[in-house]
Design an enzyme around this catalytic site. Structure first.
Site, short mmCIF file in Angstrom:
data_model
loop_
_atom_site.label_atom_id
_atom_site.label_comp_id
_atom_site.label_asym_id
_atom_site.label_seq_id
_atom_site.Cartn_x
_atom_site.Cartn_y
_atom_site.Cartn_z
N ARG A 113 8.51 35.42 32.12
CA ARG A 113 8.31 37.03 32.32
C ARG A 113 7.17 37.47 31.83
O ARG A 113 6.54 38.67 32.23
CB ARG A 113 9.42 37.70 31.76
CG ARG A 113 10.81 37.79 32.38
CD ARG A 113 11.94 38.46 31.73
NE ARG A 113 13.13 38.56 32.47
CZ ARG A 113 14.24 37.80 32.46
NH1 ARG A 113 14.27 36.79 31.53
NH2 ARG A 113 15.27 38.09 33.18
N GLY A 133 6.47 25.41 28.87
CA GLY A 133 7.98 25.37 27.94
C GLY A 133 9.12 24.53 28.75
O GLY A 133 9.58 23.61 28.18
N HIS A 134 9.02 24.78 30.12
CA HIS A 134 9.90 23.87 30.95
C HIS A 134 9.51 22.50 30.80
O HIS A 134 10.26 21.56 30.96
CB HIS A 134 9.96 24.48 32.24
CG HIS A 134 10.36 25.72 32.42
ND1 HIS A 134 9.55 26.94 32.72
CD2 HIS A 134 11.62 26.47 32.14
CE1 HIS A 134 10.07 28.07 32.86
NE2 HIS A 134 11.50 27.85 32.42
N LYS A 159 14.10 28.59 22.56
CA LYS A 159 13.51 30.07 22.75
C LYS A 159 14.67 30.97 23.30
O LYS A 159 14.63 32.07 22.90
CB LYS A 159 12.60 29.79 24.19
CG LYS A 159 12.49 31.06 25.10
CD LYS A 159 11.47 32.18 24.52
CE LYS A 159 11.23 33.23 25.39
NZ LYS A 159 11.93 33.70 26.17
P1 AMP Z 1 14.61 29.83 32.06
O1 AMP Z 1 13.85 29.23 33.38
O2 AMP Z 1 13.60 30.98 31.94
O3 AMP Z 1 15.87 30.14 32.52
O4 AMP Z 1 14.63 28.64 31.13
C1 AMP Z 1 15.01 27.38 31.60
C2 AMP Z 1 14.89 26.60 30.16
O5 AMP Z 1 13.56 26.55 29.79
C3 AMP Z 1 15.89 27.44 29.17
O6 AMP Z 1 16.59 26.19 28.33
C4 AMP Z 1 14.89 28.00 28.45
O7 AMP Z 1 15.27 28.38 26.93
C5 AMP Z 1 13.69 26.95 28.32
N1 AMP Z 1 12.63 27.64 27.90
C6 AMP Z 1 11.96 28.79 28.39
N2 AMP Z 1 10.96 29.26 27.69
C7 AMP Z 1 10.56 28.21 26.76
C8 AMP Z 1 9.68 27.87 25.67
N3 AMP Z 1 8.68 28.56 25.55
N4 AMP Z 1 9.63 26.73 25.12
C9 AMP Z 1 10.82 26.05 25.23
N5 AMP Z 1 11.70 26.05 26.10
C10 AMP Z 1 11.83 27.27 27.00
#
Ligand code: AMP
Length: 285
Positions: free
Chosen positions: A187, A36-37, A149
């Protein structure tokens, strides 16, 4: 790839990029990077000539009983992933760098910060908005990339940038999912044993809502109750919310409108997950 811990080093690298007339794209993350990232990094690289990633597990967005200490921090892995993805700059600051003694300024984005995630995680979005504003001020990117997401988060950040006149383009990228439908999340690694299978009820509930609304159901509350029942049919799944809202305001709907977003949050075992689906009643032409 430049790896910076200090604000001054980030400013220097971005200054150099801008002097070379390179556009700068920034992807804020908490690390434990997954596909996703990477999709956000790829979007940044497609649209900008210099890609920056920030990795920071932001303490101010976690409640006192949340998973801040157990949140994964595989920094070496993350740096390798960034290298492979062609990132130019990683900013991975220490907490004391962003929050030195005496820090006392916070950003409240109202009323978006109070509903849904905000209602279940008091103070969460205050921490998110504050750290994202700081990161955007430090990196000063032309564009910043966020995932759908975290639907409420990207909406709130867009509003913050509008309200505070930030000169940055906010881009929202589609949710990346596993083949079974589970949205990728840092997570997910906490999902033990059968929990991974049970977690599928979140995306299933969203598809159920889409099906029912596109089939013409006029009572949104009935659909929400069905989403909730579907998730609760899996033992050990505790629903925080299951709702259908206006995708601009997040006001919960009583009757369907042309564009909607279904949002769910649930605890699966000890892991709290969120997911959402943007749905439209217009038939694709
Ligand atoms: P986080 O590290 O969880 O704070 O996420 C960092 C960025 O990645 C945020 O903008 C999230 O929305 C995005 N993100 C997390 N999971 C996904 C996913 N499965 N698909 C697309 N973007 C994601």
């Amino acid at each position: 790839m430049i790896v910076a811990e200090q604000v001054a080093d980030v400013r220097q690298a971005v200054h150099d990029a801008h002097r070379r007339t390179l556009s700068v794209g920034c992807v804020p993350t908490m690390g434990a990077l997954h596909a996703g990232h990477v999709s956000l990094i790829e979007a940044a690289r497609r649209e900008c000539r210099f890609a920056a990633v920030t990795i920071f597990v932001n303490p101010t967005q976690f409640g006192p009983h949340e998973d801040f200490t157990r949140y994964p921090r595989p920094l070496e892995n993350d740096l390798e992933l960034c290298r492979q993805a062609g990132v130019d700059l990683v900013f991975a600051p220490r907490a004391e760098t962003l929050y030195p003694p005496g820090f006392g300024t916070f950003v409240d984005v109202e009323p978006l910060a109070q509903v849904l995630e905000g209602a279940f995680r008091p103070g969460h979005f205050r921490g998110v908005a504050t750290v994202v504003l700081k990161l955007l001020n430090i990196v000063q990117p032309d564009a910043a990339y966020f995932g759908r997401k975290d639907f409420q988060q990207q909406l709130l950040i867009r509003k913050m940038c509008r309200d505070l006149d930030l000169a940055v383009e906010i881009r929202t990228c589609p949710t990346v999912r596993e083949p079974g439908g589970l949205a990728l999340s840092s997570r997910n690694r906490f999902l033990a044993g059968g929990d991974r299978q049970k977690a599928l009820v979140l995306s299933q509930a969203l598809l159920l809502a889409e099906r029912r609304l596109q089939a013409g159901e006029q009572d949104v509350q009935t659909v929400c109750a069905e989403m909730r029942r579907h998730m609760e049919s899996a033992r050990g799944v505790a629903v925080d919310y299951a709702t259908v809202a206006d995708p601009e305001t997040l006001v919960e709907l009583a009757v369907p409108i042309a564009d909607m977003v279904a949002l769910v949050a649930a605890r699966v075992g000890s892991t709290r997950l969120i997911d959402n689906l943007v749905l439209s009643l217009e038939r694709p032409s």
